[in-house]
Design an enzyme around this catalytic site. Structure first.
Site: not given
Ligand code: AMP
Length: 157
Positions: A9, A49, A112, A115, A126
């Site tokens: 990222k 997303y 973070n 991904h 994806e």
């Molecule tokens: P995921 O599809 O579960 O990987 O979620 C997508 C992305 O959304 C994550 O990798 C984070 O960058 C972001 N994300 C998920 N949960 C949170 C949260 N509680 N607060 C902020 N960003 C989040």
């Protein structure tokens, strides 16, 4: 062999962690069969997303993911989806296990670092989202006569 999508990222790229992260991935036995640097448009980040559309973090997530380039890769390995998720670690680095990519390279739950697809079904969607068939290289490992030939230490997980 199983395939999964991996993204380094914008935060990790900005902090020059790209090389270290790819090194770790290769040493864990993943083969990089497609890779490119892309700057996501807002629209593309929104689509990627889409499943989080109703979540409170959706808008800032889209802003972040379209703020600077990312590097997207298709990785191949036995049990690729699960194993990549394991070494990626929990979404929030404070909850991620020691040694995971997010523990080492992530800032917080949004920034973070990486991904990883969460299922085989997501991986398919994806991979197709970012890559044409012709951009994925099902290359075979070969022994090339070079001084650079070194044995990689591969861990099975
Ligand atoms: P995921 O599809 O579960 O990987 O979620 C997508 C992305 O959304 C994550 O990798 C984070 O960058 C972001 N994300 C998920 N949960 C949170 C949260 N509680 N607060 C902020 N960003 C989040």
């Amino acid at each position: 062999m199983e395939k999964t999508l991996f993204i380094i990222k914008p935060d990790a790229l900005s902090k020059n962690f790209l090389g270290e992260i790819l090194d770790e991935i290769q040493k864990k036995g993943f083969k990089i069969i497609a890779m490119k640097m892309v700057k996501l448009s807002k629209k593309k980040a929104q689509n990627f997303y889409m499943e989080h559309k109703e979540k409170p973090f959706y808008k800032p997530l889209v802003e972040f993911m379209s703020s600077n380039p990312c590097v997207v890769c298709v990785l191949e390995r036995k049990n690729a989806v699960k194993f990549l998720r394991k070494i990626t670690g929990a979404t929030d680095p404070r909850n991620a296990k020691k040694g995971t990519l997010r523990k080492k390279y992530a800032q917080d739950g949004r920034h973070n670092a990486v991904h990883a697809s969460d299922s085989l079904k997501s991986a398919k969607r994806e991979i197709n989202f970012f890559f044409k068939k012709s951009e994925i290289f099902l290359w075979k490992k070969k022994r090339y006569p070079t001084l650079l030939h070194r044995k990689l230490k591969i861990s099975d997980g």
